[in-house]
Design a protein around this motif. Structure first.
Motif, PDB file in Angstrom:
ATOM      1  N   ILE A 128      50.033 -48.076  58.279  1.00 33.76           N
ATOM      2  CA  ILE A 128      50.235 -49.533  57.820  1.00 33.76           C
ATOM      3  C   ILE A 128      51.374 -49.589  57.111  1.00 33.76           C
ATOM      4  O   ILE A 128      51.403 -49.023  55.851  1.00 33.76           O
ATOM      5  N   VAL A 129      52.469 -50.392  57.174  1.00 37.46           N
ATOM      6  CA  VAL A 129      53.580 -50.615  56.352  1.00 37.46           C
ATOM      7  C   VAL A 129      54.148 -51.963  56.191  1.00 37.46           C
ATOM      8  O   VAL A 129      53.694 -52.787  57.213  1.00 37.46           O
ATOM      9  N   SER A 130      54.717 -52.179  55.240  1.00 38.32           N
ATOM     10  CA  SER A 130      55.307 -53.495  55.100  1.00 38.32           C
ATOM     11  C   SER A 130      56.700 -53.621  54.513  1.00 38.32           C
ATOM     12  O   SER A 130      57.060 -52.732  53.609  1.00 38.32           O
ATOM     13  N   ASP A 131      57.301 -54.618  54.443  1.00 34.53           N
ATOM     14  CA  ASP A 131      58.541 -55.034  53.757  1.00 34.53           C
ATOM     15  C   ASP A 131      59.650 -53.731  53.626  1.00 34.53           C
ATOM     16  O   ASP A 131      59.941 -53.234  52.432  1.00 34.53           O
ATOM     17  N   THR A 132      60.143 -53.426  54.735  1.00 35.11           N
ATOM     18  CA  THR A 132      60.941 -52.253  54.639  1.00 35.11           C
ATOM     19  C   THR A 132      62.389 -52.825  54.184  1.00 35.11           C
ATOM     20  O   THR A 132      63.380 -52.070  53.893  1.00 35.11           O
ATOM     21  N   HIS A 133      62.727 -54.075  54.729  1.00 36.98           N
ATOM     22  CA  HIS A 133      63.982 -54.670  54.588  1.00 36.98           C
ATOM     23  C   HIS A 133      65.242 -53.844  54.711  1.00 36.98           C
ATOM     24  O   HIS A 133      66.128 -53.673  54.024  1.00 36.98           O
TER      25      HIS A 133
END
Length: 159
Positions: free
Chosen positions: A5-10
């Motif tokens: 689970i990951v987020s906000d790699t931009h």
């Protein structure tokens, strides 16, 4: 089942690539938004089923704003979180998740990790892989292990 689970790699993939290599093999990848046009890349490097939702910086994206699905019998609701004002607190999001009958709700947006287990609902935010905002400012992600027999276990990890 092992879920990354990951987020906000931009648009930055250096840390994501390291994490995928470190955690391999994974059975599923969940990205909670702000991929900024890089969904195809993420799907290609994950080499497993992928769920990605649209974040507040995913302008003109056709990614879904929210998704619901099941992981090993657990009803999962994912969203970036900005529509639920998660920068203030998680209460609206948790209320929505309970209204949908979710067992697990996941969100991003704040760039700060969060793990709350209360009243039959797991609420989690892996933080940001690229631009962390919590004390120590280390990129963060979560790994969830799920099975019908043993339930769910979540680990907070850092790059």
């Amino acid at each position: 089942m092992k879920v990354l689970i990951v987020s906000d790699t931009h648009k930055s993939h250096r840390n994501l690539d390291l994490i995928i290599e470190r955690e391999a093999p994974i059975d599923m990848l969940i990205h909670l938004g702000d991929v900024e046009g890089c969904a195809d890349y993420i799907e290609a490097v994950a080499d497993c089923p992928v769920h990605i939702v649209r974040g507040n910086n995913d302008f003109f994206s056709e990614l879904p704003a929210e998704e619901e699905f099941f992981i090993e019998g657990q009803h999962v609701f994912i969203t970036h979180g900005h529509y639920y004002y998660v920068s203030m607190n998680e209460e609206r999001l948790k209320q929505e998740a309970r209204g949908r009958g979710a067992d697990i709700v996941m969100y991003g947006h704040t760039h700060r990790p969060c793990f709350i287990k209360e009243d039959g609902l797991i609420t989690l935010n892996p933080g940001s892989v690229t631009y962390p905002r919590q004390e120590g400012r280390r990129g963060s992600y979560m790994v969830m292990y799920a099975s019908e027999k043993d339930g769910v276990e979540v680990e907070q990890k850092f790059v």
